[in-house]
Design a protein around this motif. Structure first.
Motif, PDB file in Angstrom:
ATOM      1  N   ALA A 158       0.833  -1.204   0.000  1.00 46.87           N
ATOM      2  CA  ALA A 158       0.000   0.000   0.000  1.00 46.87           C
ATOM      3  C   ALA A 158       0.870   1.258   0.000  1.00 46.87           C
ATOM      4  O   ALA A 158       0.605   2.226  -0.736  1.00 46.87           O
ATOM      5  CB  ALA A 158      -0.931  -0.011   1.207  1.00 46.87           C
ATOM      6  N   GLU A 159       1.925   1.234   0.817  1.00 44.61           N
ATOM      7  CA  GLU A 159       2.819   2.390   0.908  1.00 44.61           C
ATOM      8  C   GLU A 159       3.565   2.606  -0.410  1.00 44.61           C
ATOM      9  O   GLU A 159       3.634   3.735  -0.917  1.00 44.61           O
ATOM     10  CB  GLU A 159       3.824   2.156   2.046  1.00 44.61           C
ATOM     11  CG  GLU A 159       4.826   3.281   2.232  1.00 44.61           C
ATOM     12  CD  GLU A 159       5.819   2.983   3.343  1.00 44.61           C
ATOM     13  OE1 GLU A 159       6.847   3.692   3.410  1.00 44.61           O
ATOM     14  OE2 GLU A 159       5.582   2.046   4.129  1.00 44.61           O
ATOM     15  N   ILE A 160       4.106   1.515  -0.961  1.00 46.18           N
ATOM     16  CA  ILE A 160       4.879   1.630  -2.207  1.00 46.18           C
ATOM     17  C   ILE A 160       3.969   2.002  -3.377  1.00 46.18           C
ATOM     18  O   ILE A 160       4.337   2.818  -4.233  1.00 46.18           O
ATOM     19  CB  ILE A 160       5.622   0.314  -2.493  1.00 46.18           C
ATOM     20  CG1 ILE A 160       6.697   0.081  -1.430  1.00 46.18           C
ATOM     21  CG2 ILE A 160       6.258   0.340  -3.878  1.00 46.18           C
ATOM     22  CD1 ILE A 160       7.360  -1.280  -1.512  1.00 46.18           C
ATOM     23  N   ASP A 161       2.772   1.410  -3.418  1.00 47.34           N
ATOM     24  CA  ASP A 161       1.850   1.718  -4.516  1.00 47.34           C
ATOM     25  C   ASP A 161       1.424   3.184  -4.485  1.00 47.34           C
ATOM     26  O   ASP A 161       1.238   3.813  -5.541  1.00 47.34           O
ATOM     27  CB  ASP A 161       0.624   0.800  -4.442  1.00 47.34           C
ATOM     28  CG  ASP A 161       0.960  -0.635  -4.837  1.00 47.34           C
ATOM     29  OD1 ASP A 161       2.051  -0.851  -5.409  1.00 47.34           O
ATOM     30  OD2 ASP A 161       0.147  -1.534  -4.571  1.00 47.34           O
ATOM     31  N   ALA A 162       1.263   3.724  -3.272  1.00 46.56           N
ATOM     32  CA  ALA A 162       0.922   5.146  -3.171  1.00 46.56           C
ATOM     33  C   ALA A 162       2.074   6.001  -3.705  1.00 46.56           C
ATOM     34  O   ALA A 162       1.865   6.980  -4.436  1.00 46.56           O
ATOM     35  CB  ALA A 162       0.622   5.510  -1.719  1.00 46.56           C
TER      36      ALA A 162
END
Length: 241
Positions: A158-162
């Motif tokens: 989730a963090e990397i995709d954001a």
């Protein structure tokens, strides 16, 4: 030789910066430590699942064998009790009484053999129960480890995709403003797996970190400011200002 305003060429450095950050984020996403934990844990769970099924089957077979043996013992015991009652009643001739006594003795021996077998089955069942409990505990521990790794993986995703969403949006906005010919050249170089644009830092290309020789540097210095020049070593578009 393709041409572009020097100011426009400098924007390629920003584009390369976006690509570097995007590549780094994609690499992190594909190489999270949790992915290795999940893969190894899932393989271990498959092994443990098979072991658990085998252990459960053994316990089930022993339980079934125990129930069958218990029923047989009950039948022998009931038969012996009926014979004992008939013998105690004295109803019958001496020959019948003698046969009953022999049968009672035989049933007692049979009951003893069956009870020994039942005791052996009980011991086997205890061993099988212990083995099943051990593999179940290991399975539960591995499941919990995989589940925890999956939660961490999803959090990182989730963090990397954001981050990727922001970088890709910024990159798209920047790329849309470039001249088509310049953008096409940049993309051809990038898709070959190389750094597509880099600063000419003194006499060194910041893409390949190689110092260019005097002849090459002389040719680059003599090129008009709007010429698009490339590193003779790695092919990156060199930003000279």
């Amino acid at each position: 030789m393709p041409k572009a305003d020097p100011f426009v060429q400098r924007r390629l450095l920003d584009l390369a910066g976006f690509d570097q950050k995007i590549n780094a984020a994609e690499h992190r996403r594909a190489n999270l430590p949790e992915l290795a934990v999940i893969a190894a844990g899932s393989a271990r769970l498959a092994e443990l699942r098979n072991s658990k099924v085998m252990a459960e089957t053994e316990v089930s077979d022993l339980e079934r064998a125990t129930r069958k043996l218990d029923n047989e013992i009950d039948q022998v015991r009931s038969r012996a009790e009926r014979d004992a009652q008939r013998l105690a009643s004295g109803a019958g001739n001496a020959r019948d009484m003698e046969n009953l006594q022999h049968e009672i003795t035989s049933l007692a021996r049979r009951q003893g053999v069956l009870e020994d077998e039942a005791l052996e089955l009980m011991e086997q069942k205890e061993t099988a129960d212990t083995a099943l409990a051990a593999v179940q505990a290991e399975f539960d521990s591995a499941s919990a480890e995989v589940a925890a790794a999956e939660v961490r993986r999803d959090d990182h995703f989730a963090e990397i995709d954001a981050e990727l969403g922001e970088q890709r949006a910024g990159r798209a906005a920047l790329a849309d403003g470039l001249p088509p010919e310049l953008a096409a050249m940049y993309e051809r170089i990038r898709k070959s797996g190389k750094v597509a644009a880099a600063k000419l830092n003194g006499g060194r290309c910041d893409a390949c970190r190689i110092d260019l020789d005097r002849v090459e540097l002389g040719a680059i210095a003599a090129a008009p400011s709007d010429d698009i020049v490339r590193c003779p070593e790695c092919g990156a578009i060199l930003i000279r200002w």
